[in-house]
Design a protein around this motif. Structure first.
Motif, short mmCIF file in Angstrom:
data_model
loop_
_atom_site.label_atom_id
_atom_site.label_comp_id
_atom_site.label_asym_id
_atom_site.label_seq_id
_atom_site.Cartn_x
_atom_site.Cartn_y
_atom_site.Cartn_z
N UNK A 152 0.90 -1.29 0.04
CA UNK A 152 0.10 0.15 0.03
C UNK A 152 0.76 1.21 0.07
N UNK A 153 2.00 1.23 0.64
CA UNK A 153 2.55 2.50 0.96
C UNK A 153 4.06 2.44 1.12
N UNK A 154 4.94 2.76 0.44
CA UNK A 154 6.26 2.46 0.43
C UNK A 154 7.13 3.22 1.58
N UNK A 155 6.69 4.19 2.10
CA UNK A 155 7.26 4.94 3.21
C UNK A 155 6.72 4.49 4.68
N UNK B 221 14.10 10.34 14.39
CA UNK B 221 14.95 11.31 14.42
C UNK B 221 16.24 11.30 13.48
N UNK B 222 16.36 9.99 12.85
CA UNK B 222 17.46 9.79 12.20
C UNK B 222 17.54 10.56 10.60
N UNK B 223 18.70 10.89 10.54
CA UNK B 223 19.02 11.72 9.10
C UNK B 223 18.38 10.90 7.77
N UNK C 239 15.60 9.97 2.85
CA UNK C 239 15.86 8.48 2.71
C UNK C 239 16.45 8.13 1.33
N UNK C 240 17.28 7.15 1.17
CA UNK C 240 17.42 6.45 -0.21
C UNK C 240 16.51 5.59 -0.50
N UNK C 241 16.44 5.01 -1.40
CA UNK C 241 15.46 4.21 -2.18
C UNK C 241 15.16 2.80 -1.04
N UNK C 242 16.35 2.62 -0.45
CA UNK C 242 16.25 1.08 0.30
C UNK C 242 16.31 1.53 1.69
N UNK C 243 15.94 2.65 2.24
CA UNK C 243 15.80 2.98 3.63
C UNK C 243 14.60 2.46 4.37
N UNK C 244 13.58 2.21 3.73
CA UNK C 244 12.20 1.88 4.17
C UNK C 244 12.36 0.35 4.18
N UNK C 245 11.42 -0.20 4.88
CA UNK C 245 11.41 -1.57 4.73
C UNK C 245 11.33 -2.38 6.26
N UNK C 246 11.61 -3.47 6.18
CA UNK C 246 11.78 -4.46 7.27
C UNK C 246 13.16 -4.28 8.25
N UNK D 34 22.31 0.77 9.94
CA UNK D 34 21.69 1.95 9.27
C UNK D 34 21.17 2.81 10.14
N UNK D 35 20.98 2.78 11.37
CA UNK D 35 20.54 3.86 12.34
C UNK D 35 21.52 4.04 13.43
#
Ligand SMILES: NC(=O)c1ccc[n+]([C@@H]2O[C@H](COP(=O)([O-])OP(=O)(O)OC[C@H]3O[C@@H](n4cnc5c(N)ncnc54)[C@H](OP(=O)(O)O)[C@@H]3O)[C@@H](O)[C@H]2O)c1
Length: 284
Positions: free
Chosen positions: A140-143, A199-201, A206-213, A269-270
Motif C-alpha cells: 500500500x505505502x512505500x514510506x 529522528x534519524x537523518x 531517505x534513499x530508495x532502500x531506507x524503508x522496509x523491514x 543503518x541507524x
C-alpha cells in the motif's frame, strides 16, 4: 514534529508514553483504542486531518496468541485490515508509518539468527495475521518501517515477566518451558529505537532502500525457563522452578522453537546500540 501513536493503552504504547518527556521536540499524540480504532478508516482520516502527524507509530495489535486460533477473523481485522487502513491514510497524507511485527512470522526451524530476508512461514494464526499485515503495508505505502521484535516485556501491560511475578506470589513451584529459544525485549528499549528511527537523518533524507523491514530485539538469547530464572533472581524471589519441554505444556497456538533475530541492519543503518536482555531486565 507530530508523532501519532495508535494503541497507546497497550504495553508498547505505555512505554512510548513513559519516554515521551525525554523528547520535548516531539509532539506526541497518544490515541488508545477508544479514541482511534484502526479498523475504522474514517476514524483514522479524521484524526490524521486533525493532528497532521509526520509519523504514525502503530502500537495497536491483536496480541492474544492462543486466542487467535479460535477467533482468526478478529485477529485478521486488527492485524491486517487495521495496518492496511493506516497505510492508506499515511499514503493520502504523506506520513511515514512505523509498524511493529513479530518473530512469530518464522517457523523456528533455523538454528542461527533470522535475518530480514529469511523466508517467513508462520506456525500459528497470530503469526500469519502479522505477516499478512506486513504485506498489506508493503503493497500500500512505500514510506514504512516494519520492526520485527520478540518476547516483549516491561512494567506495563500484560507480559511474561508480570505473569511470572504474579504466579510466584501465588505458588511455591513453577514449571516453564526450556526448549523454545528467543530473545526477551524490553518495551522501553523498543520504544527508544522507534524514536531513534524517527529522528534519524536517514529517515528524513531517505534513499530508495531506507524503508522496509528491520529486526530489533535485545541482544543475546534465552529459553522461557532462562528468562523466568533471571526474573526471579533479579527480584530476589526464591521459588522452585522446573524446566519442562513444550510437549508438557500444550498451547492452542504452535510457537517457533527458535526465533532469535539478527540485528545487523538496524545497527548499521541507524547506529542502534543493542543492550543485552539481562542488562535491561536487571534495570526494571
Ligand atoms: N508482546 C509481545 O511479546 C510481542 C512480541 C513481538 C511483537 N509484538 C508486537 O508488538 C506490538 C505491541 O505489542 P504490545 O505488547 O504493546 O501489545 P498489547 O499490550 O496487547 O497492546 C495492543 C494494544 O492495541 C490495542 N488495540 C487492539 N485493537 C485495536 C484497534 N482496533 N484499534 C486501536 N487499538 C487497538 C489494544 O487496546 P485494547 O486493549 O483497548 O483493545 C492494546 O492497547 C504489536 O504489534 C505486537 O504484535 C509483541
Amino acid at each position: 514534529m507530530v508523532v501519532l501513536v495508535t494503541g497507546s493503552g497497550g504495553q508498547l504504547g505505555q512505554a512510548l508514553q513513559f519516554i515521551a518527556p525525554n523528547y520535548p521536540d516531539i509532539h506526541f499524540v497518544f490515541c488508545d483504542s477508544t479514541i482511534l480504532d484502526i479498523t475504522n478508516l474514517n476514524n483514522i482520516k479524521q484524526l490524521f486531518q486533525q493532528f497532521k502527524p509526520s509519523f504514525c507509530i502503530n502500537a495497536a495489535a491483536y496480541t492474544a496468541v492462543d486466542k487467535a486460533e479460535s477467533e482468526p477473523e478478529r485477529a485478521h481485522l486488527i492485524n491486517v485490515v487495521g495496518p492496511k487502513n493506516l497505510a492508506e491514510v499515511c499514503k493520502e497524507f504523506d506520513i511515514i508509518l512505523l509498524h511493529i511485527s513479530t518473530d512469530f512470522v518464522f517457523d523456528g526451524t533455523k538454528d542461527s539468527p533470522y535475518t530480514e530476508d529469511d523466508f517467513p512461514n508462520p506456525t500459528c494464526v497470530y503469526g500469519q495475521t502479522k505477516l499478512d499485515g506486513e504485506k498489506a503495508i508493503q503493497e500500500t505505502w512505500q514510506k514504512h518501517f516494519i520492526i520485527r521484535t520478540s518476547w516483549v516485556y516491561s512494567q506495563f501491560g500484560n507480559n511474561f515477566m508480570k505473569t511470572m511475578l504474579r504466579l510466584a506470589s501465588e505458588r511455591d513451584k513453577l514449571s516453564v518451558v526450556n526448549d523454545q529459544i528467543g530473545t526477551p525485549t524490553y518495551a522501553v528499549d523498543l520504544a527508544e529505537v522507534l524514536i531513534r528511527i524517527i529522528q534519524s537523518p536517514f529517515t528524513h533524507h531517505p534513499s530508495p532502500n531506507t524503508f522496509g523491514i528491520y529486526n530489533f530485539s535485545n541482544e543475546g538469547q534465552s529459553s522461557w525457563y532462562d528468562f523466568a530464572k533471571k526474573i526471579f533472581e533479579y527480584n530476589n524471589i526464591k521459588i522452585n522452578l522446573e524446566p519442562i519441554p513444550s510437549i508438557s505444556f500444550p498451547t492452542q497456538a504452535k510457537r517457533p522453537t527458535y526465533s532469535v533475530l539478527d540485528k545487523r541492519n538496524i545497527k548499521k543503518v541507524f547506529g542502534v546500540e543493542v543492550k543485552y536482555w539481562e542488562e535491561s531486565l536487571k534495570k526494571i
